[in-house]
Enzyme design. Structure first.
Site, mmCIF file in Angstrom:
data_model
loop_
_atom_site.group_PDB
_atom_site.id
_atom_site.type_symbol
_atom_site.label_atom_id
_atom_site.label_comp_id
_atom_site.label_asym_id
_atom_site.label_seq_id
_atom_site.Cartn_x
_atom_site.Cartn_y
_atom_site.Cartn_z
ATOM 1 N N ASP A 1 -6.455 -3.375 -7.494
ATOM 2 C CA ASP A 1 -7.001 -4.016 -6.295
ATOM 3 C C ASP A 1 -7.229 -5.505 -6.551
ATOM 4 O OD1 ASP A 1 -8.129 -2.933 -3.561
ATOM 5 O OD2 ASP A 1 -9.366 -4.631 -4.160
ATOM 6 N N ARG B 1 -3.659 6.617 0.677
ATOM 7 C CA ARG B 1 -4.200 7.813 1.322
ATOM 8 C C ARG B 1 -3.284 8.564 2.274
ATOM 9 N NH1 ARG B 1 -9.620 4.890 2.958
ATOM 10 N NH2 ARG B 1 -8.001 3.307 3.052
ATOM 11 N N ARG C 1 0.818 -1.232 0.000
ATOM 12 C CA ARG C 1 0.000 0.000 0.000
ATOM 13 C C ARG C 1 0.842 1.268 0.000
ATOM 14 N NH1 ARG C 1 -5.534 -0.622 1.824
ATOM 15 N NH2 ARG C 1 -6.227 -2.397 0.600
ATOM 16 N N TYR D 1 -14.928 -11.652 0.149
ATOM 17 C CA TYR D 1 -15.574 -10.380 -0.191
ATOM 18 C C TYR D 1 -16.826 -10.554 -1.056
ATOM 19 C CZ TYR D 1 -11.541 -8.026 1.766
ATOM 20 O OH TYR D 1 -10.587 -7.577 2.640
ATOM 21 N N ARG E 1 -7.502 11.811 -5.762
ATOM 22 C CA ARG E 1 -8.717 11.052 -5.456
ATOM 23 C C ARG E 1 -9.928 11.978 -5.410
ATOM 24 N NH1 ARG E 1 -11.507 9.136 -0.840
ATOM 25 N NH2 ARG E 1 -11.821 6.864 -0.799
HETATM 26 O O1 CP3 Z 1 0.082 -1.947 -2.380
HETATM 27 C C1 CP3 Z 1 -0.228 -1.053 -3.201
HETATM 28 O O2 CP3 Z 1 0.117 0.146 -3.060
HETATM 29 C C2 CP3 Z 1 -0.960 -1.468 -4.458
HETATM 30 C C3 CP3 Z 1 -2.346 -1.289 -4.475
HETATM 31 C C4 CP3 Z 1 -3.265 -2.184 -3.679
HETATM 32 C C5 CP3 Z 1 -4.548 -1.747 -3.274
HETATM 33 N N1 CP3 Z 1 -5.200 -2.812 -2.727
HETATM 34 C C6 CP3 Z 1 -5.065 -0.386 -3.461
HETATM 35 C C7 CP3 Z 1 -6.202 0.050 -2.659
HETATM 36 C C8 CP3 Z 1 -3.151 -3.523 -3.294
HETATM 37 C C9 CP3 Z 1 -1.966 -4.467 -3.437
HETATM 38 C C10 CP3 Z 1 -4.392 -3.904 -2.703
HETATM 39 C C11 CP3 Z 1 -4.670 -5.261 -2.230
HETATM 40 C C12 CP3 Z 1 -5.891 -5.524 -1.468
HETATM 41 N N2 CP3 Z 1 -7.138 -4.981 -1.634
HETATM 42 C C13 CP3 Z 1 -5.991 -6.506 -0.459
HETATM 43 C C14 CP3 Z 1 -4.880 -7.444 -0.038
HETATM 44 C C15 CP3 Z 1 -3.901 -6.789 0.832
HETATM 45 C C16 CP3 Z 1 -4.463 -6.249 2.113
HETATM 46 O O3 CP3 Z 1 -4.470 -5.033 2.273
HETATM 47 O O4 CP3 Z 1 -4.877 -7.087 2.931
HETATM 48 C C17 CP3 Z 1 -7.311 -6.492 0.012
HETATM 49 C C18 CP3 Z 1 -7.875 -7.350 1.116
HETATM 50 C C19 CP3 Z 1 -8.023 -5.537 -0.755
HETATM 51 C C20 CP3 Z 1 -9.470 -5.204 -0.679
HETATM 52 C C21 CP3 Z 1 -9.682 -3.781 -0.399
HETATM 53 N N3 CP3 Z 1 -9.511 -2.765 -1.311
HETATM 54 C C22 CP3 Z 1 -10.103 -3.194 0.817
HETATM 55 C C23 CP3 Z 1 -10.404 -3.956 2.084
HETATM 56 C C24 CP3 Z 1 -10.163 -1.810 0.607
HETATM 57 C C25 CP3 Z 1 -10.606 -0.754 1.550
HETATM 58 C C26 CP3 Z 1 -9.586 -0.594 2.593
HETATM 59 C C27 CP3 Z 1 -9.297 0.826 2.862
HETATM 60 O O5 CP3 Z 1 -8.117 1.082 3.201
HETATM 61 O O6 CP3 Z 1 -10.197 1.657 2.780
HETATM 62 C C28 CP3 Z 1 -9.751 -1.559 -0.717
HETATM 63 C C29 CP3 Z 1 -9.606 -0.241 -1.359
HETATM 64 C C30 CP3 Z 1 -8.231 0.153 -1.728
HETATM 65 N N4 CP3 Z 1 -7.389 -0.619 -2.473
HETATM 66 C C31 CP3 Z 1 -7.581 1.378 -1.399
HETATM 67 C C32 CP3 Z 1 -6.319 1.325 -2.000
HETATM 68 C C33 CP3 Z 1 -5.256 2.402 -2.019
HETATM 69 C C34 CP3 Z 1 -8.191 2.532 -0.626
HETATM 70 C C35 CP3 Z 1 -8.884 3.347 -1.663
HETATM 71 C C36 CP3 Z 1 -9.247 4.701 -1.238
HETATM 72 O O7 CP3 Z 1 -10.215 4.828 -0.488
HETATM 73 O O8 CP3 Z 1 -8.587 5.635 -1.698
#
Ligand code: CP3
Length: 346
Positions: free
Chosen positions: A77, A31, A27, A154, A40
């Protein structure tokens, strides 16, 4: 066989000697970066950004402009596959990811179509190509997907309930997700990803036997279907199960090049157990980024020292960066890894 790589991160993944321990952060684009939040705001949300290849490439590069990271990870994602299957991914404000169509009945699974990546996920493949042009082969780019079990958590309202009420239905879903993921990751490799990571964020919810049957089995199906070499270069494949520290030995059965560790494991003990059968990635507690540079340096030193003077360590967090940590602390972490690790190499 493979052409020599010059990337510190790829060398560490392949357990080759390096001058310093490489570091990237799960990540790392997100944010906690003001420039991410600004974009965003303008774009209107995560999905609009992730589905626009130029923007996704720009966001992928944002953290690299600030910190001397050794790797980039494509901005996307793990839920893009079920979205491409037609389940309708959306984000409700402050509630995380949701799907318009959830998987519940037999016909929900039987009607699921395996997406052709070039048709339904082309925005990710284009983002990889655009990002690689900007990176000019200076920094390797990691592609990724979610493990079938983790993605299933999910798209089913209660996946563990289904595991006990309708295990065969769950198996059929996991199988379709695995097949989709093989195609998707191979398409990412063809588009230019230098390494691949499979995220099993929720494998740790399972009993040991269920972990084998419902998570690892499908991760294995994926790893054995991956094209692990591209244009004469080996494509290292990373497998990460959060809270999977007790199953490291089991994970070797899928033949990963690298195992990801969360923060609950001592990386030195893990290295001894793995005994050079895979490289290790991790394992700083992400919450440490709320402390201060001094505390961060001390923890980096502890992890480097625990791993010791061996090749095969890619520094990372044990899970993703929290959304509001101070940017200065992230900078301090990256600098600490580079400056403190030289003495463990060469
Ligand atoms: O690592 C990176 O920088 C690459 C991008 C990346 C994202 N999601 C961007 C993202 C990666 C590798 C993921 C993987 C991901 N997504 C996982 C596996 C890793 C982990 O974190 O456990 C999972 C379970 C997801 C599912 C997911 N996507 C969730 C639970 C959420 C919301 C969580 C949150 O922080 O709000 C997302 C959205 C998401 N994916 C965001 C980002 C940067 C937040 C988006 C935003 O609101 O701007």
């Amino acid at each position: 066989m493979s052409a020599e790589t010059s990337h510190r991160l790829i060398k560490a993944f392949l357990r080759q000697p390096v001058d310093r321990t490489p570091v990237w952060l799960m990540r790392q684009a997100g944010r906690y970066l003001p420039e991410y939040r600004q974009l965003r705001e303008k774009m209107g949300g995560f999905l609009a950004m992730a589905k626009n290849p130029e923007i996704a490439a720009e966001i992928t590069l944002q953290p690299l402009k600030r910190f001397p990271l050794d790797g980039a990870i494509i901005f996307s994602d793990i839920l893009m596959i079920p979205d491409a299957m037609g389940l309708g991914l959306y984000f409700a404000e402050n509630e995380g990811p949701k799907f318009k169509h959830m998987i519940q009945h037999e016909k929900d699974v039987s009607t699921l179509v395996i997406p052709e990546p070039e048709e339904k996920l082309n925005y990710v493949l284009d983002a990889i190509k655009i990002t690689q042009k900007s990176l000019e082969n200076k920094i390797p780019l990691i592609g990724f997907a979610g493990s079938p079990w983790t993605v299933a958590t999910y798209v089913i309202s209660d996946a563990k309930k289904m595991l006990f009420q309708a295990p065969e239905l769950l198996h059929r879903l996991l199988d379709k997700l695995a097949e989709s993921t093989v195609k998707y990751l191979n398409a990412q490799i063809s588009a230019g990803a230098d390494a691949i990571m499979l995220f099993d964020t929720w494998g740790g919810l399972l009993t040991t036997r269920d972990y084998h049957d419902f998570s690892l089995k499908y991760a294995k199906k994926i790893f054995s279907g991956l094209q692990r070499e591209h244009k004469g270069k080996k494509i290292p494949c990373i497998f990460f199960t959060k809270q999977g520290g007790q199953w490291l030995e089991d994970m070797l059965s899928i033949q990963p090049d690298v195992l990801g560790l969360d923060w609950t494991v001592n990386i030195g003990e893990a290295r001894e157990k793995i005994n050079q059968r895979a490289a290790l990635q991790g394992n700083l507690d992400p919450m440490l980024l709320y402390s201060n540079p001094k505390r961060i340096q001390a923890e980096v030193e502890f992890i480097l020292n625990a791993y010791g003077k061996y090749s095969g360590h890619a520094f990372n967090l044990g899970h993703g960066i929290p959304k509001d940590v101070p940017v200065e602390n992230v900078a301090a972490l990256v600098d600490a890894v580079h400056s403190l690790s030289a003495k463990y190499h060469g």
